[in-house]
Design an enzyme around this catalytic site. Sequence first.
Site, PDB file in Angstrom:
ATOM      1  N   ARG A 178      38.343  56.480  35.586  1.00  0.00           N
ATOM      2  CA  ARG A 178      37.637  55.191  35.659  1.00  0.00           C
ATOM      3  C   ARG A 178      38.600  54.004  35.762  1.00  0.00           C
ATOM      4  O   ARG A 178      38.407  52.983  35.091  1.00  0.00           O
ATOM      5  CB  ARG A 178      36.762  54.959  34.421  1.00  0.00           C
ATOM      6  CG  ARG A 178      35.721  56.029  34.124  1.00  0.00           C
ATOM      7  CD  ARG A 178      34.870  55.574  32.965  1.00  0.00           C
ATOM      8  NE  ARG A 178      33.814  56.504  32.635  1.00  0.00           N
ATOM      9  CZ  ARG A 178      33.772  57.218  31.512  1.00  0.00           C
ATOM     10  NH1 ARG A 178      34.740  57.144  30.628  1.00  0.00           N
ATOM     11  NH2 ARG A 178      32.759  58.015  31.283  1.00  0.00           N
TER      12      ARG A 178
ATOM     13  N   HIS B 207      37.083  68.029  37.066  1.00  0.00           N
ATOM     14  CA  HIS B 207      36.121  69.064  36.631  1.00  0.00           C
ATOM     15  C   HIS B 207      34.768  68.857  37.301  1.00  0.00           C
ATOM     16  O   HIS B 207      34.183  69.777  37.860  1.00  0.00           O
ATOM     17  CB  HIS B 207      35.999  69.011  35.104  1.00  0.00           C
ATOM     18  CG  HIS B 207      34.803  69.728  34.551  1.00  0.00           C
ATOM     19  ND1 HIS B 207      34.658  71.096  34.626  1.00  0.00           N
ATOM     20  CD2 HIS B 207      33.682  69.265  33.916  1.00  0.00           C
ATOM     21  CE1 HIS B 207      33.512  71.451  34.042  1.00  0.00           C
ATOM     22  NE2 HIS B 207      32.899  70.358  33.624  1.00  0.00           N
ATOM     23  N   PHE B 208      34.286  67.619  37.299  1.00  0.00           N
ATOM     24  CA  PHE B 208      32.929  67.498  37.847  1.00  0.00           C
ATOM     25  C   PHE B 208      32.915  67.456  39.372  1.00  0.00           C
ATOM     26  O   PHE B 208      31.882  67.710  39.978  1.00  0.00           O
ATOM     27  CB  PHE B 208      32.089  66.410  37.162  1.00  0.00           C
ATOM     28  CG  PHE B 208      32.470  64.973  37.337  1.00  0.00           C
ATOM     29  CD1 PHE B 208      32.302  64.329  38.528  1.00  0.00           C
ATOM     30  CD2 PHE B 208      32.931  64.246  36.236  1.00  0.00           C
ATOM     31  CE1 PHE B 208      32.591  62.982  38.658  1.00  0.00           C
ATOM     32  CE2 PHE B 208      33.222  62.902  36.351  1.00  0.00           C
ATOM     33  CZ  PHE B 208      33.062  62.270  37.564  1.00  0.00           C
ATOM     34  N   HIS B 209      34.058  67.183  39.978  1.00  0.00           N
ATOM     35  CA  HIS B 209      34.045  67.323  41.450  1.00  0.00           C
ATOM     36  C   HIS B 209      34.071  68.796  41.862  1.00  0.00           C
ATOM     37  O   HIS B 209      33.638  69.137  42.952  1.00  0.00           O
ATOM     38  CB  HIS B 209      35.185  66.523  42.084  1.00  0.00           C
ATOM     39  CG  HIS B 209      34.825  65.075  42.225  1.00  0.00           C
ATOM     40  ND1 HIS B 209      35.069  64.157  41.243  1.00  0.00           N
ATOM     41  CD2 HIS B 209      34.160  64.397  43.201  1.00  0.00           C
ATOM     42  CE1 HIS B 209      34.599  62.967  41.608  1.00  0.00           C
ATOM     43  NE2 HIS B 209      34.044  63.090  42.799  1.00  0.00           N
TER      44      HIS B 209
ATOM     45  N   TYR C 148      22.889  70.621  34.081  1.00  0.00           N
ATOM     46  CA  TYR C 148      22.163  71.877  34.331  1.00  0.00           C
ATOM     47  C   TYR C 148      20.975  71.655  35.245  1.00  0.00           C
ATOM     48  O   TYR C 148      20.565  72.565  35.970  1.00  0.00           O
ATOM     49  CB  TYR C 148      21.776  72.550  33.008  1.00  0.00           C
ATOM     50  CG  TYR C 148      23.004  73.150  32.401  1.00  0.00           C
ATOM     51  CD1 TYR C 148      23.471  74.385  32.835  1.00  0.00           C
ATOM     52  CD2 TYR C 148      23.760  72.454  31.481  1.00  0.00           C
ATOM     53  CE1 TYR C 148      24.649  74.912  32.350  1.00  0.00           C
ATOM     54  CE2 TYR C 148      24.938  72.972  30.980  1.00  0.00           C
ATOM     55  CZ  TYR C 148      25.371  74.203  31.427  1.00  0.00           C
ATOM     56  OH  TYR C 148      26.536  74.721  30.956  1.00  0.00           O
TER      57      TYR C 148
HETATM   58 FE1  HAS Z   1      31.005  70.089  32.447  1.00  0.00          FE
HETATM   59  C1  HAS Z   1      32.201  67.010  31.468  1.00  0.00           C
HETATM   60  C2  HAS Z   1      31.923  71.441  29.449  1.00  0.00           C
HETATM   61  C3  HAS Z   1      29.669  73.128  33.377  1.00  0.00           C
HETATM   62  C4  HAS Z   1      29.458  68.572  35.115  1.00  0.00           C
HETATM   63  N1  HAS Z   1      30.868  68.157  33.150  1.00  0.00           N
HETATM   64  C5  HAS Z   1      31.440  67.041  32.607  1.00  0.00           C
HETATM   65  C6  HAS Z   1      31.094  65.902  33.393  1.00  0.00           C
HETATM   66  C7  HAS Z   1      30.271  66.344  34.401  1.00  0.00           C
HETATM   67  C8  HAS Z   1      30.152  67.763  34.249  1.00  0.00           C
HETATM   68  C9  HAS Z   1      29.598  65.492  35.454  1.00  0.00           C
HETATM   69  O1  HAS Z   1      32.816  70.436  26.715  1.00  0.00           O
HETATM   70  C10 HAS Z   1      31.613  64.494  33.180  1.00  0.00           C
HETATM   71  C11 HAS Z   1      30.660  63.593  32.490  1.00  0.00           C
HETATM   72  C12 HAS Z   1      31.271  62.227  32.360  1.00  0.00           C
HETATM   73  O2  HAS Z   1      31.162  61.426  33.303  1.00  0.00           O
HETATM   74  O3  HAS Z   1      31.940  61.962  31.335  1.00  0.00           O
HETATM   75  N2  HAS Z   1      30.879  71.943  31.593  1.00  0.00           N
HETATM   76  C13 HAS Z   1      31.308  72.277  30.367  1.00  0.00           C
HETATM   77  C14 HAS Z   1      31.041  73.687  30.132  1.00  0.00           C
HETATM   78  C15 HAS Z   1      30.417  74.168  31.234  1.00  0.00           C
HETATM   79  C16 HAS Z   1      30.296  73.053  32.152  1.00  0.00           C
HETATM   80  C17 HAS Z   1      31.375  74.466  28.901  1.00  0.00           C
HETATM   81  N3  HAS Z   1      29.821  70.724  33.965  1.00  0.00           N
HETATM   82  C18 HAS Z   1      29.380  72.012  34.162  1.00  0.00           C
HETATM   83  C19 HAS Z   1      28.546  72.057  35.327  1.00  0.00           C
HETATM   84  C20 HAS Z   1      28.476  70.769  35.809  1.00  0.00           C
HETATM   85  C21 HAS Z   1      29.283  69.952  34.941  1.00  0.00           C
HETATM   86  C22 HAS Z   1      27.878  73.300  35.852  1.00  0.00           C
HETATM   87  C23 HAS Z   1      27.758  70.221  36.979  1.00  0.00           C
HETATM   88  C24 HAS Z   1      26.961  70.882  37.756  1.00  0.00           C
HETATM   89  N4  HAS Z   1      31.929  69.359  30.798  1.00  0.00           N
HETATM   90  C25 HAS Z   1      32.170  70.079  29.657  1.00  0.00           C
HETATM   91  C26 HAS Z   1      32.744  69.175  28.645  1.00  0.00           C
HETATM   92  C27 HAS Z   1      32.818  67.916  29.213  1.00  0.00           C
HETATM   93  C28 HAS Z   1      32.287  68.064  30.561  1.00  0.00           C
HETATM   94  C29 HAS Z   1      33.161  69.508  27.295  1.00  0.00           C
HETATM   95  C30 HAS Z   1      33.306  66.629  28.554  1.00  0.00           C
HETATM   96  C31 HAS Z   1      34.712  66.373  28.892  1.00  0.00           C
HETATM   97  C32 HAS Z   1      35.149  65.034  28.309  1.00  0.00           C
HETATM   98  O4  HAS Z   1      35.957  65.046  27.382  1.00  0.00           O
HETATM   99  O5  HAS Z   1      34.711  63.979  28.770  1.00  0.00           O
HETATM  100  C33 HAS Z   1      29.891  75.586  31.408  1.00  0.00           C
HETATM  101  O6  HAS Z   1      28.509  75.560  31.526  1.00  0.00           O
HETATM  102  C34 HAS Z   1      30.498  76.339  32.538  1.00  0.00           C
HETATM  103  C35 HAS Z   1      30.020  77.786  32.586  1.00  0.00           C
HETATM  104  C36 HAS Z   1      30.344  78.413  33.899  1.00  0.00           C
HETATM  105  C37 HAS Z   1      31.045  79.537  34.071  1.00  0.00           C
HETATM  106  C38 HAS Z   1      31.303  80.053  35.474  1.00  0.00           C
HETATM  107  C39 HAS Z   1      30.393  81.221  35.854  1.00  0.00           C
HETATM  108  C40 HAS Z   1      30.610  81.588  37.275  1.00  0.00           C
HETATM  109  C41 HAS Z   1      29.632  81.835  38.195  1.00  0.00           C
HETATM  110  C42 HAS Z   1      30.005  82.084  39.626  1.00  0.00           C
HETATM  111  C43 HAS Z   1      30.224  83.539  39.889  1.00  0.00           C
HETATM  112  C44 HAS Z   1      30.743  83.723  41.275  1.00  0.00           C
HETATM  113  C45 HAS Z   1      30.402  84.725  42.069  1.00  0.00           C
HETATM  114  C46 HAS Z   1      30.976  84.792  43.404  1.00  0.00           C
HETATM  115  C47 HAS Z   1      29.479  85.796  41.666  1.00  0.00           C
HETATM  116  C48 HAS Z   1      31.599  80.301  32.946  1.00  0.00           C
HETATM  117  C49 HAS Z   1      28.190  81.820  37.859  1.00  0.00           C
HETATM  118  C50 HAS Z   1      32.041  85.815  43.459  1.00  0.00           C
HETATM  119  C51 HAS Z   1      31.745  86.759  44.537  1.00  0.00           C
HETATM  120  C52 HAS Z   1      32.606  87.604  45.064  1.00  0.00           C
HETATM  121  C53 HAS Z   1      32.133  88.480  46.111  1.00  0.00           C
HETATM  122  C54 HAS Z   1      34.016  87.667  44.666  1.00  0.00           C
END
Ligand code: HAS
Length: 556
Positions: free
Chosen positions: A447, A381-383, A234
């Site tokens: 890894r 996922h993280f890329h 975050y």
């Molecule tokens: Fe994650 C693993 C769960 C978000 C980065 N995550 C990782 C790792 C990294 C990472 C680096 O629950 C690997 C760590 C390692 O080396 O082992 N992640 C989540 C969840 C979210 C999430 C629930 N992760 C991120 C973000 C990261 C990031 C952000 C980096 C910046 N993640 C996990 C979990 C793991 C994990 C497990 C562990 C997996 C394992 O087993 O090892 C949430 O926060 C995501 C919420 C986001 C949304 C999307 C909202 C969309 C938006 C864009 C709207 C677009 C618009 C444009 C408006 C629900 C805000 C449209 C416009 C038009 C005009 C059409």
Amino acid sequence: MTTEKTLSLRDRQVDQATSRLSLAYLFVAFSAFGIAALAGMLQAMVRGGLITLPGGINYYQILTAHGVLLGLVFTTFFIIGFLFSGMARTTGGSLPVAARSLGWSGWSLMVAGTLMGTVTILQNDASVLYTFYAPMKASPLFYIGMALVVVGSWVAGWGIFAAYRRWRRDHQGSTSPLFAFMAVATMLLWQIATLGVAIEVLFQLIPWSLGWVPEVNVLLSRTLFWYFGHPLVYFWLMPAYISWYINIPKIIGGRIFSDSLARLSFVLLILFSIPVGFHHQLMEPGISAGWKLVHVILTLTVVIPSLMTAFSLFAVFETTGRAKGGRGLFGWFGKLPWKDVRFFAPMVGMLMFIPAGTGGIINASNQLNAVVHNTIWVTGHFHLTVGTSVALTFFGIAYWLIPALTGRRLTSTVNRLGILQTVFWTVGMLLMSGAMHYLGLQGAPRRTDYTTYFDHSTALGWMPYQQLMGIGGLFLFLASVLLIGILIYLGFFAPKGFTEYPIGENGDTAEVTPRILERWPLWIGLSAFLIAVAYGYPIYELIQHAPPGSPPIRTW
Ligand code: HAS
């Protein structure tokens, strides 16, 4: 526009002293990015079986260089440089002397730490990857270097707080500028989050790597790492959100949707992004299912501020597009400035964040995590999250921030090259991350170096996708070379002139921002409470019922 006039305009945006400070941070950020990009391309090609590394360099060494230099160095330096510039821009054009001094002290400590860490990696004494999981042991100098980077970032954060305090003192009773509020929230999150890794490194890893204690409590060290590791993501994301909430509305000719909503989403990120680290440890024995469930529930809560952000951005895009004459259900979409790289790059990042965030929600579910954990799906996922959504936003910022700080112009040719760079990066990430997601579902581990597991048929079936990853890596490297070339041009050679530092304004009908949102002691207290609830007892148990510790292991 004459040079004299443009310089005076520029000086009103950010003063010279702050510009120098921000540029120093950006310089280190993109230097680290360049080396890490080369390492990334090499490892993607090696894993794809397309090349082999020359003797003397091992796969895990370049993987560590790539992860540490991108995940910890590029991001932290970029974020602090960006936040300092925005603080100055929105609080009167300059930073107080104390803030700048803290900024430079932090920079020096962080550079010293980065050099120490990088040298140990290059000497092949720290091939422990960016998560530096015990019981793999690196040289003590690696841990000391990382500790210096963290301490330096704290000092820089105090600089942000000092600038904010001066503004509050000079404008008593007023609501702070949104950028300043968000910069403080980001650095506050960072200070609280890094306590975990600081305790791990100072009290566990450094004494153990120096041989002062023979064994390390592995599970405790990983728990402390993930206490930090999730808010770390975050910390990467919040500056991108700052840009989406504040810079983008100005770039597209719109207004901020809701100042209060934006602030509330940042408060929620402070509260809920820390007590969730067990979602990285769902498959680890030694932590009870009940506590994992608590962290999963809080993980799903931390999705809410991202959904609020998505809602708010859609509203900005639609209202702006309609104000520009967009008709019908989707007519507004075409009215957005797609040919402006300052919008195009972060917008592609936002669009990619929709599948990227969805992948995160998949990871957070216990049963699905059992399928994807420790597979290359997680790397995919993280890329997509940090490597695409956040990185493209940072590139988009750099395209206007560097010329704004150096008093140069973002020319139309550079704008076009920037769009090409964004396309290359996106294609590269789609190929690489798409293949990673698919392979992860087939069970391919993360890894790992290139291997066919003695020509096992399953592993042989992965090979075409691994090659696709390598080709994606090649696209990404080309995009990186283009990016560095453009940034050098913008910093040193582009024509002198004015580039706007875009800061959006509230709409005319904006409601008054509730004062409670700026009551920091309340949010810090609530955050401490949630952390105590989520981590207090489990950590007590990890210490009380610790299995025998592990001696150091060198796996390379
Ligand atoms: Fe994650 C693993 C769960 C978000 C980065 N995550 C990782 C790792 C990294 C990472 C680096 O629950 C690997 C760590 C390692 O080396 O082992 N992640 C989540 C969840 C979210 C999430 C629930 N992760 C991120 C973000 C990261 C990031 C952000 C980096 C910046 N993640 C996990 C979990 C793991 C994990 C497990 C562990 C997996 C394992 O087993 O090892 C949430 O926060 C995501 C919420 C986001 C949304 C999307 C909202 C969309 C938006 C864009 C709207 C677009 C618009 C444009 C408006 C629900 C805000 C449209 C416009 C038009 C005009 C059409």
